[in-house]
Design a protein around this motif. Structure first.
Motif, PDB file in Angstrom:
ATOM      1  N   GLU A  97       0.823  -1.212   0.000  1.00  0.00           N
ATOM      2  CA  GLU A  97       0.000   0.000   0.000  1.00  0.00           C
ATOM      3  C   GLU A  97       0.857   1.262   0.000  1.00  0.00           C
ATOM      4  O   GLU A  97       0.490   2.262  -0.620  1.00  0.00           O
ATOM      5  N   THR A 122      -3.484  -1.563 -10.457  1.00  0.00           N
ATOM      6  CA  THR A 122      -3.239  -0.625  -9.367  1.00  0.00           C
ATOM      7  C   THR A 122      -3.972  -1.108  -8.122  1.00  0.00           C
ATOM      8  O   THR A 122      -4.835  -1.999  -8.188  1.00  0.00           O
ATOM      9  N   TYR A 180      -6.225   0.400  -6.464  1.00  0.00           N
ATOM     10  CA  TYR A 180      -7.664   0.640  -6.591  1.00  0.00           C
ATOM     11  C   TYR A 180      -8.316  -0.332  -7.564  1.00  0.00           C
ATOM     12  O   TYR A 180      -9.441  -0.803  -7.337  1.00  0.00           O
ATOM     13  N   GLU A 181      -7.626  -0.639  -8.652  1.00  0.00           N
ATOM     14  CA  GLU A 181      -8.183  -1.576  -9.623  1.00  0.00           C
ATOM     15  C   GLU A 181      -8.409  -2.949  -9.007  1.00  0.00           C
ATOM     16  O   GLU A 181      -9.364  -3.650  -9.363  1.00  0.00           O
ATOM     17  N   THR A 204      -8.701  -3.543  -5.528  1.00  0.00           N
ATOM     18  CA  THR A 204      -9.540  -3.522  -4.327  1.00  0.00           C
ATOM     19  C   THR A 204     -10.854  -2.771  -4.499  1.00  0.00           C
ATOM     20  O   THR A 204     -11.781  -2.963  -3.703  1.00  0.00           O
ATOM     21  N   GLY A 205     -10.937  -1.891  -5.519  1.00  0.00           N
ATOM     22  CA  GLY A 205     -12.132  -1.066  -5.657  1.00  0.00           C
ATOM     23  C   GLY A 205     -12.326  -0.132  -4.480  1.00  0.00           C
ATOM     24  O   GLY A 205     -13.451   0.299  -4.187  1.00  0.00           O
ATOM     25  N   GLY A 206     -11.234   0.184  -3.790  1.00  0.00           N
ATOM     26  CA  GLY A 206     -11.317   1.061  -2.623  1.00  0.00           C
ATOM     27  C   GLY A 206     -11.547   0.323  -1.328  1.00  0.00           C
ATOM     28  O   GLY A 206     -11.615   0.938  -0.259  1.00  0.00           O
ATOM     29  N   ASN A 207     -11.666  -1.004  -1.385  1.00  0.00           N
ATOM     30  CA  ASN A 207     -11.861  -1.810  -0.186  1.00  0.00           C
ATOM     31  C   ASN A 207     -10.518  -2.184   0.430  1.00  0.00           C
ATOM     32  O   ASN A 207      -9.455  -1.875  -0.104  1.00  0.00           O
TER      33      ASN A 207
END
Length: 262
Positions: free
Chosen positions: A217, A236, A238-239, A241-244
């Motif tokens: 991270e 990435t 975000y790609e 985890t989708g922000g999770n």
């Protein structure tokens, strides 16, 4: 075939299998005589980015990095480092990389000062640059006052920092680190991660393996999640985890992609 200039590391369909001894089979509670360490693995790492291979112990991360560093050969597939094939141009690959792993030990009879000069000569670093690079790297990692101390008498953290400095004697464009903070105290680990970020800002390509979520991270521009030798997600943070939460996403992927051992 050379890889595009922007992709300083390109891996295509790498596979590697190892034979398990009877002792290994017993220790791992398996009847299988062969282990697939890397299974049709593909990914790229671009100029000026940190790409992290994230996975549990035994996932195939170290095997992949050793193939890229030309220490072992893949059974199939191909990889290019700085445009050079790891199969047909291993010498050119080795000249292009700095490689560090906790399993590669410095000769304990020698000092950091001697080893820095020795590896500089192996890499044909011009003599006028050796002193400058040594001064800069030894100061950066606090090796100065220990430069004349035998490796055997250094702390584990100082050994790791000496290994790091020596792996960078030739100012490589591509740095490959297997578990770069493994076994380090928090202060030394911070010095190492700060330096990796600085190398990225200089346009270096850094490929690292880790099982530490916080390191991914903090450092990685892109991530490849590797489980049982297979790439199960790449992109990435975000790609993926989708922000999770990354740890939650990892264990969801792990549950979905782990084969039962028999």
């Amino acid at each position: 075939m050379n890889n595009p200039v922007s992709d300083l590391v390109k891996v295509e369909n790498l596979s590697k299998t190892f034979k398990l001894s009877k002792k290994q089979q017993k220790l791992e509670n398996t009847k299988q005589s062969m282990r697939v360490a890397v299974d049709n693995l593909s990914f790229t790492a671009s100029r000026g980015e940190i790409f992290g291979l994230l996975g549990p112990n035994g996932a195939g991360k170290t095997t992949t990095l050793r193939i890229l560093a030309t220490l072992i050969k893949a059974d199939s597939g191909e990889a290019w480092v700085a445009g050079h094939s790891v199969i047909s141009e291993p010498d050119k690959v080795r000249a292009s990389i700095g490689f560090l792993t906790s399993e590669l030990k410095l000769e304990e009879f020698f000092t950091p000062d001697y080893l820095f000069d020795f590896f500089s000569s192996l890499h044909k670093v011009p003599s006028e640059l050796v002193a400058t690079r040594k001064r800069d790297l030894f100061k950066r990692f606090g090796i100065d006052e220990f430069a004349g101390v035998k490796i055997a008498n250094l702390s584990s953290g100082m050994k790791q920092k000496s290994s790091l400095a020596i792996s960078l004697v030739h100012d490589p464009d591509i740095i490959i680190f297997d578990e770069p903070t493994n076994g380090l105290d928090v202060i030394t680990a911070r010095v190492v991660t700060d330096y990796l970020e600085e190398l990225r800002s200089q346009g270096k390509t850094i490929l690292l393996s880790t099982h530490i979520f916080s390191l991914v991270e903090k450092l990685c521009d892109r991530i490849g999640i590797i489980i049982e030798g297979r790439m199960v997600a790449e992109g990435t943070l975000y790609e993926i985890t989708g922000g999770n939460d990354l740890e939650d996403c990892f264990f969801d992927l792990y549950s979905a992609n782990t084969r039962e051992v028999v």
